[in-house]
Design a protein around this motif. Structure first.
Motif, PDB file in Angstrom:
ATOM      1  N   ILE A 120       0.711  -1.365   0.133  1.00 50.44           N
ATOM      2  CA  ILE A 120       0.064  -0.099   0.066  1.00 50.44           C
ATOM      3  C   ILE A 120       0.851   1.341   0.094  1.00 50.44           C
ATOM      4  O   ILE A 120       0.520   2.230  -0.877  1.00 50.44           O
ATOM      5  CB  ILE A 120      -1.097   0.051   1.037  1.00 50.44           C
ATOM      6  N   ASP A 121       2.024   1.327   0.781  1.00 54.29           N
ATOM      7  CA  ASP A 121       2.830   2.403   0.993  1.00 54.29           C
ATOM      8  C   ASP A 121       3.316   2.576  -0.426  1.00 54.29           C
ATOM      9  O   ASP A 121       3.776   3.786  -0.866  1.00 54.29           O
ATOM     10  CB  ASP A 121       3.897   2.126   1.890  1.00 54.29           C
ATOM     11  N   GLU A 122       3.895   1.620  -1.165  1.00 52.60           N
ATOM     12  CA  GLU A 122       4.709   1.698  -2.298  1.00 52.60           C
ATOM     13  C   GLU A 122       3.535   2.151  -3.255  1.00 52.60           C
ATOM     14  O   GLU A 122       3.932   3.045  -4.296  1.00 52.60           O
ATOM     15  CB  GLU A 122       5.263   0.294  -2.765  1.00 52.60           C
ATOM     16  N   ILE A 123       2.538   1.451  -3.492  1.00 52.79           N
ATOM     17  CA  ILE A 123       1.618   2.208  -4.455  1.00 52.79           C
ATOM     18  C   ILE A 123       0.970   3.691  -3.919  1.00 52.79           C
ATOM     19  O   ILE A 123       1.109   4.496  -5.016  1.00 52.79           O
ATOM     20  CB  ILE A 123       0.184   1.418  -4.399  1.00 52.79           C
ATOM     21  N   SER A 124       1.021   4.179  -2.934  1.00 52.91           N
ATOM     22  CA  SER A 124       0.464   5.414  -2.403  1.00 52.91           C
ATOM     23  C   SER A 124       1.838   6.338  -2.948  1.00 52.91           C
ATOM     24  O   SER A 124       1.601   7.565  -3.605  1.00 52.91           O
ATOM     25  CB  SER A 124       0.607   5.471  -0.866  1.00 52.91           C
ATOM     26  N   ALA A 125       3.054   6.064  -2.700  1.00 50.23           N
ATOM     27  CA  ALA A 125       4.222   6.752  -3.256  1.00 50.23           C
ATOM     28  C   ALA A 125       3.917   6.986  -4.945  1.00 50.23           C
ATOM     29  O   ALA A 125       4.335   8.021  -5.537  1.00 50.23           O
ATOM     30  CB  ALA A 125       5.607   6.122  -3.125  1.00 50.23           C
ATOM     31  N   THR A 126       3.691   5.808  -5.583  1.00 51.79           N
ATOM     32  CA  THR A 126       3.458   5.945  -7.149  1.00 51.79           C
ATOM     33  C   THR A 126       2.521   6.783  -7.454  1.00 51.79           C
ATOM     34  O   THR A 126       2.525   7.418  -8.377  1.00 51.79           O
ATOM     35  CB  THR A 126       3.176   4.513  -7.725  1.00 51.79           C
ATOM     36  N   ILE A 127       1.163   6.873  -6.715  1.00 51.94           N
ATOM     37  CA  ILE A 127       0.156   7.811  -6.841  1.00 51.94           C
ATOM     38  C   ILE A 127       0.476   9.066  -6.634  1.00 51.94           C
ATOM     39  O   ILE A 127       0.239  10.140  -7.273  1.00 51.94           O
ATOM     40  CB  ILE A 127      -1.236   7.501  -6.155  1.00 51.94           C
ATOM     41  N   ILE A 128       1.452   9.457  -5.661  1.00 54.64           N
ATOM     42  CA  ILE A 128       1.887  10.881  -5.526  1.00 54.64           C
ATOM     43  C   ILE A 128       2.766  11.375  -6.470  1.00 54.64           C
ATOM     44  O   ILE A 128       2.577  12.424  -7.126  1.00 54.64           O
ATOM     45  CB  ILE A 128       2.896  10.762  -4.323  1.00 54.64           C
ATOM     46  N   LEU A 129       3.538  10.473  -6.885  1.00 47.56           N
ATOM     47  CA  LEU A 129       4.346  10.788  -8.285  1.00 47.56           C
ATOM     48  C   LEU A 129       3.355  10.844  -9.459  1.00 47.56           C
ATOM     49  O   LEU A 129       3.850  11.904 -10.236  1.00 47.56           O
ATOM     50  CB  LEU A 129       5.364   9.650  -8.495  1.00 47.56           C
ATOM     51  N   GLN A 130       2.792  10.023  -9.751  1.00 47.02           N
ATOM     52  CA  GLN A 130       1.717  10.324 -10.895  1.00 47.02           C
ATOM     53  C   GLN A 130       0.991  11.356 -10.778  1.00 47.02           C
ATOM     54  O   GLN A 130       1.015  12.242 -11.962  1.00 47.02           O
ATOM     55  CB  GLN A 130       0.738   9.055 -10.994  1.00 47.02           C
ATOM     56  N   SER A 131       0.511  11.845  -9.667  1.00 41.07           N
ATOM     57  CA  SER A 131      -0.017  13.168  -9.673  1.00 41.07           C
ATOM     58  C   SER A 131       0.721  14.406  -9.929  1.00 41.07           C
ATOM     59  O   SER A 131       0.331  15.254 -10.594  1.00 41.07           O
ATOM     60  CB  SER A 131      -0.994  13.350  -8.312  1.00 41.07           C
ATOM     61  N   TYR A 132       1.796  14.269  -9.601  1.00 37.37           N
ATOM     62  CA  TYR A 132       2.899  15.302  -9.749  1.00 37.37           C
ATOM     63  C   TYR A 132       3.221  15.487 -11.330  1.00 37.37           C
ATOM     64  O   TYR A 132       3.283  16.388 -11.875  1.00 37.37           O
ATOM     65  CB  TYR A 132       4.387  14.965  -9.053  1.00 37.37           C
ATOM     66  N   LEU A 133       3.570  14.058 -11.844  1.00 38.62           N
ATOM     67  CA  LEU A 133       3.913  14.306 -13.290  1.00 38.62           C
ATOM     68  C   LEU A 133       2.621  14.807 -14.260  1.00 38.62           C
ATOM     69  O   LEU A 133       2.719  15.470 -15.005  1.00 38.62           O
ATOM     70  CB  LEU A 133       4.243  12.737 -13.663  1.00 38.62           C
ATOM     71  N   TYR A 134       1.360  14.328 -13.777  1.00 38.08           N
ATOM     72  CA  TYR A 134       0.157  14.813 -14.474  1.00 38.08           C
ATOM     73  C   TYR A 134       0.010  16.315 -14.384  1.00 38.08           C
ATOM     74  O   TYR A 134      -0.369  16.884 -15.358  1.00 38.08           O
ATOM     75  CB  TYR A 134      -0.998  14.187 -13.845  1.00 38.08           C
ATOM     76  N   ASN A 135       0.180  16.866 -13.181  1.00 43.71           N
ATOM     77  CA  ASN A 135       0.273  18.282 -13.089  1.00 43.71           C
ATOM     78  C   ASN A 135       1.501  19.334 -13.420  1.00 43.71           C
ATOM     79  O   ASN A 135       1.397  20.384 -13.065  1.00 43.71           O
ATOM     80  CB  ASN A 135      -0.261  18.638 -11.681  1.00 43.71           C
ATOM     81  N   LYS A 136       2.499  18.594 -13.676  1.00 39.83           N
ATOM     82  CA  LYS A 136       3.844  19.291 -14.182  1.00 39.83           C
ATOM     83  C   LYS A 136       3.780  19.969 -15.153  1.00 39.83           C
ATOM     84  O   LYS A 136       3.118  20.268 -16.037  1.00 39.83           O
ATOM     85  CB  LYS A 136       4.666  18.125 -14.059  1.00 39.83           C
TER      86      LYS A 136
END
Length: 136
Positions: A120-136
């Motif tokens: 869950i923690d690893e997937i959460s980190a991936t979601i954080i990163l994806q949201s950053y990339l999407y809004n970059k």
């Protein structure tokens, strides 16, 4: 180019996600016990060029800082001190754990597998990163 590392900080463990070198795709990398995170990062950075750390920022629904922020601040200070040449950005992490759990359900993981908090923690980190990339 170099990679971006996202960190989902927890008192017991930290989920880590990373981009590809072109900073297009976010992938889960690992979950590391919090006490071992700096050694892990030092070894990783010897192998890969990292341009940016993203660290989840826990917020309440009213946009105020979460109680867990008091645990993250000392970690951020140490991270900035050890890796002074790599900038740190914060990313709102509201709902990432719930989204991670839903992702596990949607991908067909069995109940026993969904109880794996490290995943869950690893997937959460991936979601954080994806949201950053999407809004970059």
């Amino acid at each position: 180019m170099s990679r971006i590392l996202a960190l989902d900080y927890g008192e017991k463990r930290i989920g880590i996600a990373v981009t590809d070198e072109m900073q297009i795709i976010a992938s889960g990398l690992a979950t590391v016990p919090t006490a071992e995170i700096f050694e892990f990062l030092k070894e990783y950075i010897k192998l890969e060029k990292v341009e940016l750390f993203l660290v989840g920022e826990p917020k309440q629904m009213d946009n105020t800082v979460s109680e867990s922020e008091k645990h993250i601040r000392p970690f951020l200070s140490k991270l900035a001190k050890i890796f002074s040449d790599i900038p740190i950005k914060r990313v709102d992490e509201r709902f990432t754990s719930k989204m991670a759990f839903q992702t596990m359900i949607d991908s067909g993981l069995k109940k026993k597998q969904r109880q794996n908090k490290a995943l869950i923690d690893e997937i959460s980190a991936t979601i954080i990163l994806q949201s950053y990339l999407y809004n970059k």
